[in-house]
Design a protein around this motif. Structure first.
Motif, PDB file in Angstrom:
ATOM      1  N   VAL A  78       0.864  -1.183   0.000  1.00 54.60           N
ATOM      2  CA  VAL A  78       0.000   0.000   0.000  1.00 54.60           C
ATOM      3  C   VAL A  78       0.894   1.223   0.000  1.00 54.60           C
ATOM      4  CG1 VAL A  78      -1.868   1.223   1.140  1.00 54.60           C
ATOM      5  CG2 VAL A  78      -1.744  -1.280   1.295  1.00 54.60           C
ATOM      6  N   ALA A 101      -4.791  -1.385   4.293  1.00 61.24           N
ATOM      7  CA  ALA A 101      -4.112  -2.670   4.483  1.00 61.24           C
ATOM      8  C   ALA A 101      -4.956  -3.621   5.316  1.00 61.24           C
ATOM      9  CB  ALA A 101      -2.758  -2.446   5.150  1.00 61.24           C
ATOM     10  N   LYS A 112      -6.089  -7.297   4.072  1.00 58.08           N
ATOM     11  CA  LYS A 112      -5.681  -8.488   4.825  1.00 58.08           C
ATOM     12  C   LYS A 112      -6.876  -9.286   5.317  1.00 58.08           C
ATOM     13  CE  LYS A 112      -2.597 -11.170   6.724  1.00 58.08           C
ATOM     14  NZ  LYS A 112      -1.562 -11.893   5.938  1.00 58.08           N
ATOM     15  N   VAL A 127       0.504  -8.353   3.403  1.00 61.09           N
ATOM     16  CA  VAL A 127       0.139  -6.970   3.130  1.00 61.09           C
ATOM     17  C   VAL A 127       1.040  -6.022   3.917  1.00 61.09           C
ATOM     18  CG1 VAL A 127      -1.751  -5.301   3.072  1.00 61.09           C
ATOM     19  CG2 VAL A 127      -2.243  -7.752   2.825  1.00 61.09           C
ATOM     20  N   THR A 180       2.436  -1.720   4.306  1.00 62.88           N
ATOM     21  CA  THR A 180       2.359  -0.311   3.938  1.00 62.88           C
ATOM     22  C   THR A 180       3.761   0.288   4.002  1.00 62.88           C
ATOM     23  OG1 THR A 180       2.071   0.731   6.120  1.00 62.88           O
ATOM     24  CG2 THR A 180       0.110  -0.223   5.089  1.00 62.88           C
ATOM     25  N   ILE A 187      -0.596  -7.113   9.795  1.00 63.65           N
ATOM     26  CA  ILE A 187      -0.020  -6.388   8.667  1.00 63.65           C
ATOM     27  C   ILE A 187       1.383  -5.915   9.049  1.00 63.65           C
ATOM     28  CG2 ILE A 187      -2.250  -5.642   7.763  1.00 63.65           C
ATOM     29  CD1 ILE A 187      -1.752  -2.891   9.044  1.00 63.65           C
TER      30      ILE A 187
END
Length: 253
Positions: A47, A76, A80, A88, A90, A115
């Motif tokens: 992301v 995210a 997920k 996933v 960021t 995440i």
């Protein structure tokens, strides 16, 4: 001739748009190396933030999604939960994560969402011209604090790792830097661990990377790296702040 170093498979051949001396390229490489070493390229979904790394989707070979400013952890989380078998992550700056996105970050951590967040802290708003950020140091000169950050008017800088480590939820919280070879190696290990935690279903992992911004700091790349060591790291100590798998609540240096 033996190959001793090469570009990670998870990085594209696109030329990076970052300013000369910007460490984003180093951090991108560390993320890509972790993806390669764990063999998760086909499962990874990144992301991208609003900020200097807004075009991260051009640089990673995995699937990427662009989030609204600060909303990457929420985005995210949705990915997920709907695709739990994917990995996933960021990739966010301090303006994106610690200002408009602070609520999303805190609540994702409190819920222990599974995440991975890579948080680049260069103590300034980079993409929009060098304004004061939530992480700008006391007395730091920026476009919007030409006489230095006045904590009486603007408050104190936010230490994200220290804040998140007080929550019950997170699995792994660590702060690293990329201002020298030793720290780059340590940063790579921390980022890989943050991804490994997700692969193993352990929950929320965030790695904060103390970074430089030579252009907006008005310094040469070398001087900027020296400033990370002399000014940033004393205020933002490196270390592991929470690691449930190791039974550690905080281990800073």
């Amino acid at each position: 001739m033996a190959i001793v170093f090469q570009k990670p498979k998870s990085l594209t051949d696109a030329v990076l748009h970052y300013c000369p001396g910007c460490p984003h390229g180093i951090i991108h490489r560390l993320v890509a190396e972790a993806i390669d070493e764990l063999g998760i390229e086909g499962r990874a979904i990144g992301v991208a933030p609003v900020g200097c790394a807004v075009m991260a989707y051009d640089y990673f070979t995995c699937d990427m999604i662009e989030a609204a400013h600060g909303r990457a952890p929420a985005t995210a989380t949705g990915i997920k939960r709907s695709r739990p078998d994917n990995i996933v992550f960021t990739y966010q700056g301090d303006g994106d994560l610690a200002s408009i996105g602070m609520a999303e970050t805190v609540h994702a951590a409190a819920r222990n969402e599974n995440i991975t967040i890579v948080f680049v802290n260069n103590a300034i708003y980079g993409m929009t011209g060098g304004q004061m950020a939530p992480t700008s140091l006391p007395g730091q000169v920026t476009q919007t604090s030409p006489y230095g950050r006045d904590v009486k008017q603007c408050g104190w800088p936010i230490r994200v790792c220290e804040l998140l480590s007080t929550l019950e939820g997170p699995e792994y919280i660590a702060r690293v830097a990329v201002n020298n070879v030793k720290n780059v190696k340590a940063a790579g290990k921390a980022i890989k661990k943050a991804f490994q935690n997700q692969v193993e279903g352990r929950g929320f992992s965030l790695v904060e990377v103390a970074s430089a911004c030579p252009t907006n700091w008005g310094m040469t790349p070398q001087k900027a790296l020296e400033w990370v060591e002399s000014d940033m790291i004393p205020y933002y100590p490196l270390g592991v702040y929470k690691d449930r798998s190791a039974g550690k609540e905080a281990e800073t240096k």
